[in-house]
Scaffold this active site. Sequence first.
Site, mmCIF file in Angstrom:
data_model
loop_
_atom_site.group_PDB
_atom_site.id
_atom_site.type_symbol
_atom_site.label_atom_id
_atom_site.label_comp_id
_atom_site.label_asym_id
_atom_site.label_seq_id
_atom_site.Cartn_x
_atom_site.Cartn_y
_atom_site.Cartn_z
ATOM 1 N N PHE A 145 0.906 -1.106 0.028
ATOM 2 C CA PHE A 145 0.066 0.004 0.046
ATOM 3 C C PHE A 145 1.013 1.312 -0.019
ATOM 4 O O PHE A 145 1.783 1.295 0.886
ATOM 5 C CB PHE A 145 -0.859 -0.020 1.316
ATOM 6 C CG PHE A 145 -1.734 1.368 1.305
ATOM 7 C CD1 PHE A 145 -3.012 1.211 0.392
ATOM 8 C CD2 PHE A 145 -1.490 2.243 1.778
ATOM 9 C CE1 PHE A 145 -3.961 2.237 0.587
ATOM 10 C CE2 PHE A 145 -2.482 3.524 1.819
ATOM 11 C CZ PHE A 145 -3.455 3.313 1.273
ATOM 12 N N ASP A 173 9.376 2.787 1.147
ATOM 13 C CA ASP A 173 8.122 3.456 1.783
ATOM 14 C C ASP A 173 8.191 3.254 3.324
ATOM 15 O O ASP A 173 7.874 2.251 3.640
ATOM 16 C CB ASP A 173 6.768 2.915 1.261
ATOM 17 C CG ASP A 173 5.586 3.476 1.352
ATOM 18 O OD1 ASP A 173 5.825 4.426 2.493
ATOM 19 O OD2 ASP A 173 4.665 3.478 0.819
ATOM 20 N N LYS A 185 3.226 10.558 8.369
ATOM 21 C CA LYS A 185 2.479 10.006 9.353
ATOM 22 C C LYS A 185 3.193 10.755 10.679
ATOM 23 O O LYS A 185 2.738 11.786 11.126
ATOM 24 C CB LYS A 185 2.446 8.608 9.621
ATOM 25 C CG LYS A 185 1.419 7.969 8.599
ATOM 26 C CD LYS A 185 1.135 6.510 8.596
ATOM 27 C CE LYS A 185 0.006 6.103 7.857
ATOM 28 N NZ LYS A 185 -1.430 6.450 8.041
#
Length: 414
Positions: free
Chosen positions: A146, A231, A260
């Site tokens: 993802f 990532d 985040k």
Amino acid sequence: MNMNDTKTISENTLPDEHHVMDTFARMGVELVRGEGMELFDAEGKRYYDFLSGIGVVGLGHSNPAVVKALTDQAQKLTHVSNFFYIEHRSELADKLAELFGVDANAKVFFANSGTEAVEGALKLARKWARENKKNAHTIVTARNSFHGRTFGAMSATGQPERNDVFAPLVPGFEFVAFNDSEALDAALGDKVIALMLEVIQGESGVWPATQEYLDSAQKWCKERNILLIIDEIQTGIYRTGEPFAFEHYGIEPDIIASAKGLGNGFPLGAFIAKDEVAAAFAPGDHGTTFGGGPLACAVALATLKEYEALSIDEVPIKEHVTTVGTYAKERLSELGCFDQVRGIGLMIGATLSENAPLSAPALRDALCDHGFIVNAIGDTIIRLLPPLICTNMHIDALIDEIYAIMNDSREETS
């Protein structure tokens, strides 16, 4: 352990959302205040937060240093555009390059989110390839990965069941099985310019990469002139104990994407690249209106400085995250209702056994009713991403509640 009993999910009355698009399966709670590990809803009910805004609020809610940085900066300057030098941005970039640790001259681009950080990394890889690998453009990513919800990042996400409804997607992406070194070897052909991987696949259930897989990835990328992109949107900023999760494996990526936890709740993303790779970008190749603005940079700098100084019970944050994460996995494994518990640090996935009396969504909802917020992935996986200030006491409270809920459910069905 039951928190103060007020209204359950089904009994809450929520604000009218006639004009909000129906894109999130929201839980029936309106959260209005937070402090540390705790959240409070509109009725005053307290919750222990084991999700932290999907791995965002690592320092806990309303961290004083972060709040001060935000309010101080808001009283001075909120936005001027990237045509000008911005206070704190250079120092923030220096700190991120230092945490990256792969290249002393690494360069940073600031965006607004994780998906934008990934988009920028993909653009940089394509631009780099124009000079370094002509007539090649394919980017390989892993199945079940993802990487975001904008078109480029979504096209790089190895979940066709999620993305096919938006076809046609951006071309130039191919997918390979995660943790399958033989398949990876075959996939990294002459037309490939970059390999993008998560060290831990978070959105599909918290699945860590093996050492062999990442060692092979780095070896073949170096031998075949392929960029290695990691990532770190969910795994970065001490979530796994280290500043970035790739450090656990001893690899050296060419580019990483971060977001985040970087702003402890304030929207901010960044991608960091080795100097020789970043040199592919020229003025005008990439940009952003809001990314790296005064507010974001002030807050992120305060967040990173807070981590540098942070100790929990006199234990530095890196060791604390590792110790509490290990304890959490041990306690979850002892419950008997999970077949597998995995993860690194405070990024944990637990797969329910076939004889578990509740599905993951049902357990999530029951925990929420009793004052604990966790995440369910599919029908069988519970994901924990608590603030990194989480302690063994919080873990014990969660374990006691899961045990009580599961026992009550078994009694009701027997």
